[in-house]
Design a protein around this motif. Sequence first.
Motif, PDB file in Angstrom:
ATOM      1  N   PRO A 115      63.111  59.495  62.004  1.00  0.00           N
ATOM      2  CA  PRO A 115      62.280  58.666  61.119  1.00  0.00           C
ATOM      3  C   PRO A 115      63.103  57.997  60.018  1.00  0.00           C
ATOM      4  N   MET A 116      62.823  56.725  59.780  1.00  0.00           N
ATOM      5  CA  MET A 116      63.513  56.010  58.708  1.00  0.00           C
ATOM      6  C   MET A 116      63.253  56.665  57.356  1.00  0.00           C
ATOM      7  N   ALA A 117      62.072  57.270  57.191  1.00  0.00           N
ATOM      8  CA  ALA A 117      61.755  57.949  55.935  1.00  0.00           C
ATOM      9  C   ALA A 117      62.744  59.072  55.656  1.00  0.00           C
ATOM     10  N   HIS A 118      63.203  59.764  56.694  1.00  0.00           N
ATOM     11  CA  HIS A 118      64.169  60.850  56.513  1.00  0.00           C
ATOM     12  C   HIS A 118      65.513  60.298  56.051  1.00  0.00           C
ATOM     13  N   LEU A 119      65.941  59.193  56.656  1.00  0.00           N
ATOM     14  CA  LEU A 119      67.203  58.588  56.232  1.00  0.00           C
ATOM     15  C   LEU A 119      67.107  58.123  54.778  1.00  0.00           C
ATOM     16  N   THR A 120      65.968  57.526  54.410  1.00  0.00           N
ATOM     17  CA  THR A 120      65.799  57.021  53.046  1.00  0.00           C
ATOM     18  C   THR A 120      65.794  58.156  52.029  1.00  0.00           C
ATOM     19  N   LEU A 121      65.104  59.262  52.329  1.00  0.00           N
ATOM     20  CA  LEU A 121      65.084  60.391  51.400  1.00  0.00           C
ATOM     21  C   LEU A 121      66.468  61.029  51.275  1.00  0.00           C
ATOM     22  N   SER A 122      67.213  61.086  52.381  1.00  0.00           N
ATOM     23  CA  SER A 122      68.581  61.617  52.320  1.00  0.00           C
ATOM     24  C   SER A 122      69.449  60.740  51.428  1.00  0.00           C
ATOM     25  N   GLY A 123      69.318  59.424  51.578  1.00  0.00           N
ATOM     26  CA  GLY A 123      70.087  58.512  50.747  1.00  0.00           C
ATOM     27  C   GLY A 123      69.675  58.566  49.290  1.00  0.00           C
ATOM     28  N   PHE A 124      68.364  58.692  49.039  1.00  0.00           N
ATOM     29  CA  PHE A 124      67.884  58.788  47.665  1.00  0.00           C
ATOM     30  C   PHE A 124      68.397  60.071  47.015  1.00  0.00           C
ATOM     31  N   ALA A 125      68.493  61.150  47.792  1.00  0.00           N
ATOM     32  CA  ALA A 125      69.031  62.397  47.243  1.00  0.00           C
ATOM     33  C   ALA A 125      70.450  62.178  46.738  1.00  0.00           C
ATOM     34  N   ALA A 126      71.255  61.469  47.535  1.00  0.00           N
ATOM     35  CA  ALA A 126      72.627  61.171  47.106  1.00  0.00           C
ATOM     36  C   ALA A 126      72.627  60.260  45.889  1.00  0.00           C
ATOM     37  N   TYR A 127      71.743  59.256  45.892  1.00  0.00           N
ATOM     38  CA  TYR A 127      71.712  58.312  44.772  1.00  0.00           C
ATOM     39  C   TYR A 127      71.303  59.001  43.475  1.00  0.00           C
ATOM     40  N   LEU A 128      70.364  59.935  43.516  1.00  0.00           N
ATOM     41  CA  LEU A 128      69.943  60.620  42.300  1.00  0.00           C
ATOM     42  C   LEU A 128      71.081  61.463  41.730  1.00  0.00           C
ATOM     43  N   LEU A 129      71.854  62.130  42.590  1.00  0.00           N
ATOM     44  CA  LEU A 129      73.038  62.848  42.113  1.00  0.00           C
ATOM     45  C   LEU A 129      74.015  61.875  41.462  1.00  0.00           C
ATOM     46  N   PHE A 130      74.230  60.759  42.129  1.00  0.00           N
ATOM     47  CA  PHE A 130      75.146  59.723  41.636  1.00  0.00           C
ATOM     48  C   PHE A 130      74.657  59.157  40.311  1.00  0.00           C
TER      49      PHE A 130
END
Length: 270
Positions: A41-56
């Motif tokens: 699911p694209m939603a899973h990829l987006t949440l994974s990327g958002f997790a990295a962005y929030l750390l960043f």
Amino acid sequence: MIEVRHLLRNPKELTGNLLNIVVALTIASYLSDDVPGTHVPMAHLTLSGFAAYLLFQIGLVSLPQILVTEREEGALLRLRATPGGIPAYLVAKSVLVVVMALATLVLLLGAGALLVDGPLPHSAGGWLTLLWVSALGLLAVVPLGAAIGAVLPNPREALAMIMLPAMGLLITSGAMFPLSSLPVLVQKIASVFPLRWMAQGLRSALLPDAARAAEPAGSWELPTVALVLTAWAVLGFLLAVPLLRRAARRESGSRLAQRHRKSHGDARTA
């Protein structure tokens, strides 16, 4: 611990982090397609990327704002007379940011799993990868954020000067959609910066192996993730302490008083 208790008493900081989580979950809830070439699911990829962005974001945006604000309040001036004050101050702020970032990550992934069937690691190896990528990613951006905070002029300009490049990296680093869908030149530029590798490392921890098909190299490239993030961590540490010491040396009582007079004058004008 004092810094952490101060954070818990600061509703503005907590509200900002919670708002970021709400935005990420809202975007994910509207995504129904799969990642091209996979059944992920694209939603899973987006949440994974958002997790990295929030750390960043917490390391590279929130930390400089904290440092610039405290410099305006005279924190660096007080540290000049304290033996080992700058390294101790940097460690304290780093611990604060790490706690903020990890708490935000746990809330995002936990809320995502409960509310929008978001991704979680599927094995012990996935949890281990999530742990070391998060830790190394924070090591890569927190010292860099401290170095940036040491040279920015004031809190208002700090936010304006950092947020635009940060948002640009969010779009170009594959955090929101597959990196392979971007032009090759954009991919190469994004590969210089830590967010691209943080996002790829977290995808490897949170998504199934089938998602590798959407990566530019067709693999997770975890050795490269570790190498790039380590290089940024070393660079950040080499820059942060000297720049904070330089900023402390430039501080004086007269400069602090001048800034206070200017800020009070601006407030009266407003």
